[in-house]
Write a protein that holds these residues in place. Structure first.
Motif, short mmCIF file in Angstrom:
data_model
loop_
_atom_site.label_atom_id
_atom_site.label_comp_id
_atom_site.label_asym_id
_atom_site.label_seq_id
_atom_site.Cartn_x
_atom_site.Cartn_y
_atom_site.Cartn_z
N PHE A 219 9.74 -34.65 -12.42
CA PHE A 219 8.76 -35.41 -12.71
C PHE A 219 7.44 -34.48 -12.56
N ALA A 220 7.09 -33.74 -11.33
CA ALA A 220 6.25 -33.07 -10.98
C ALA A 220 6.04 -31.66 -11.84
N GLY A 221 7.08 -31.20 -12.38
CA GLY A 221 6.94 -29.83 -12.96
C GLY A 221 6.46 -28.87 -12.17
N ASP A 222 5.49 -28.10 -12.50
CA ASP A 222 4.75 -26.75 -11.59
C ASP A 222 4.03 -27.27 -10.64
N SER A 223 3.93 -28.45 -10.12
CA SER A 223 3.34 -28.60 -8.86
C SER A 223 3.95 -28.36 -7.46
N ILE A 224 5.15 -28.00 -7.63
CA ILE A 224 5.86 -27.76 -6.46
C ILE A 224 6.76 -26.57 -6.86
N GLU A 225 7.02 -25.64 -5.74
CA GLU A 225 7.84 -24.83 -6.19
C GLU A 225 8.67 -24.59 -4.50
N TYR A 226 9.71 -23.79 -4.87
CA TYR A 226 10.69 -23.65 -3.73
C TYR A 226 10.55 -22.10 -3.17
N ASP A 227 10.26 -22.14 -1.82
CA ASP A 227 10.08 -20.76 -1.31
C ASP A 227 11.38 -20.51 -0.61
N PHE B 225 9.80 -26.44 0.64
CA PHE B 225 8.92 -26.55 -0.76
C PHE B 225 7.40 -26.43 -0.28
N ARG B 226 6.75 -25.90 -1.22
CA ARG B 226 5.41 -25.62 -1.34
C ARG B 226 4.69 -26.14 -2.52
N PRO B 227 3.23 -26.71 -2.23
CA PRO B 227 2.48 -26.88 -3.46
C PRO B 227 1.94 -25.71 -4.16
N THR B 228 2.00 -25.87 -5.28
CA THR B 228 1.10 -24.82 -6.30
C THR B 228 -0.12 -25.18 -6.51
N ALA B 229 -0.94 -24.15 -6.96
CA ALA B 229 -2.17 -24.29 -7.20
C ALA B 229 -2.55 -25.72 -8.22
N ASN B 230 -1.34 -26.16 -8.95
CA ASN B 230 -1.36 -27.13 -10.04
C ASN B 230 -1.13 -28.52 -9.69
N MET B 231 -0.87 -28.59 -8.30
CA MET B 231 -0.54 -29.81 -7.81
C MET B 231 -1.80 -30.99 -7.92
N LYS B 232 -1.03 -31.97 -8.52
CA LYS B 232 -2.08 -33.05 -8.92
C LYS B 232 -1.11 -34.52 -8.42
#
Length: 301
Positions: A54-62, A68-75
């Motif tokens: 659902f969130a797409g590039d709002s979340i990334e795996y470290d 998991f961490r938020p990206t700058a695109n998190m909304k």
């Protein structure tokens, strides 16, 4: 998958949790989901996969930290971001009103608050008050005022918090008017007769007015700017809508009726204080006239 897609409330709640952790802590582990919601590892993995879809590039795996961490695109879509709500939760945690597991920090930040004198309301008293409001009945109470203790009959129709104490807004049967009674001053309560009043006649309760708050005129320009920021003012003022019956408490709590306070202590002033005071007087008079008209102008005891 869209946010409008129907999914179980429990999964929406877990998605909200995921966004809370990412927004406020900046990190999320699968075990956070497992421990908070008492779910299995496979279920937590499914939740994370579906949320990432659902969130797409709002979340990334470290991979380094395996988190998991938020990206700058998190909304956030499931979390209503509110600093006020979080701070209220932290205050409730400190006062014991909220259990630790309801605040989702893995590690709480250092927090504290100035001592607060808690006024404990008797649950049986509150239960009877709520029942009286629901069934429109009177209650007989033994009430301790600042001058005496005596039994009174009141007909409750609302509850109100003045910032420090809870009140019951009620028709005072012995005075034929609407008044506030502090809940903690009621030390005995029992059911009474059916109430004979109309809450619509409580003009003070049913009428709202805007309070026009401004920085105190005695402040320097820099001080005034600081106060405007403190109180989220726009163009040098902050308007707050309040019931007339609650305006008195707000004015007293904020010392807005004390013109001789030093500017730095007062900080703000109520620009339309006279208008508010007149509105309260007029509301009392109108309520009295309506009650007299309803009762046929009978003699008051």
């Amino acid at each position: 998958m869209s946010i409008d897609e129907k999914r179980p409330w429990t999964q929406n709640r877990r998605f909200e949790f995921i966004e809370w952790k990412l927004f406020w802590e900046g990190v999320l582990n699968r075990s956070d989901l497992e421990d908070t919601f008492d779910i299995s590892t496979p279920q937590a993995s499914v939740d994370l996969r579906r949320y990432r879809e659902f969130a797409g590039d709002s979340i990334e795996y470290d991979g380094t930290t395996r988190a998991f961490r938020p990206t700058a695109n998190m909304k956030p879509s499931f979390l209503k971001v509110s600093a006020d709500r979080l701070l209220i939760q932290l205050r409730a945690l400190l006062t014991g009103a909220l259990p630790r597991n309801e605040v989702w920090f893995r590690n709480l930040p250092p927090i504290d608050m100035a001592p607060d004198i808690v006024r404990h309301v008797d649950p049986n008293c509150l239960r009877r008050i709520l029942d009286a409001i629901r069934t429109k009945r009177c209650v007989d109470v033994r009430y301790q005022s600042l001058t005496n203790s005596r039994t009174r009959q009141i007909a409750p129709h609302a509850l109100a918090f003045d910032g420090y104490r809870w009140h019951v807004r009620a028709w005072a049967c012995d005075r034929d008017d609407f008044r506030d009674f502090v809940l903690t001053r009621i030390d005995h309560i029992r059911p009474g007769a059916p109430a004979d009043f109309d809450p619509a006649d409580d003009i003070e309760w049913n009428t709202k007015i805007e309070l026009d708050l401004r920085p105190h005129s005695g402040l320097t320009h820099e001080q005034s700017l600081a106060i405007q920021r403190d109180y989220s003012m726009t163009d040098g003022r902050r308007k707050i809508e309040v019931r007339l019956s609650m305006a008195y408490y707000f004015i007293m709590r904020m010392n807005l009726d004390l013109p001789d306070l030093p500017p730095a202590r007062a900080q703000i002033c109520l620009h339309n204080l006279g208008e508010v005071q007149r509105a309260i007087r007029d509301a009392k008079a109108e309520a009295k006239a309506r009650v007299e008209q309803r009762s046929g102008g009978s003699e008051r005891s």
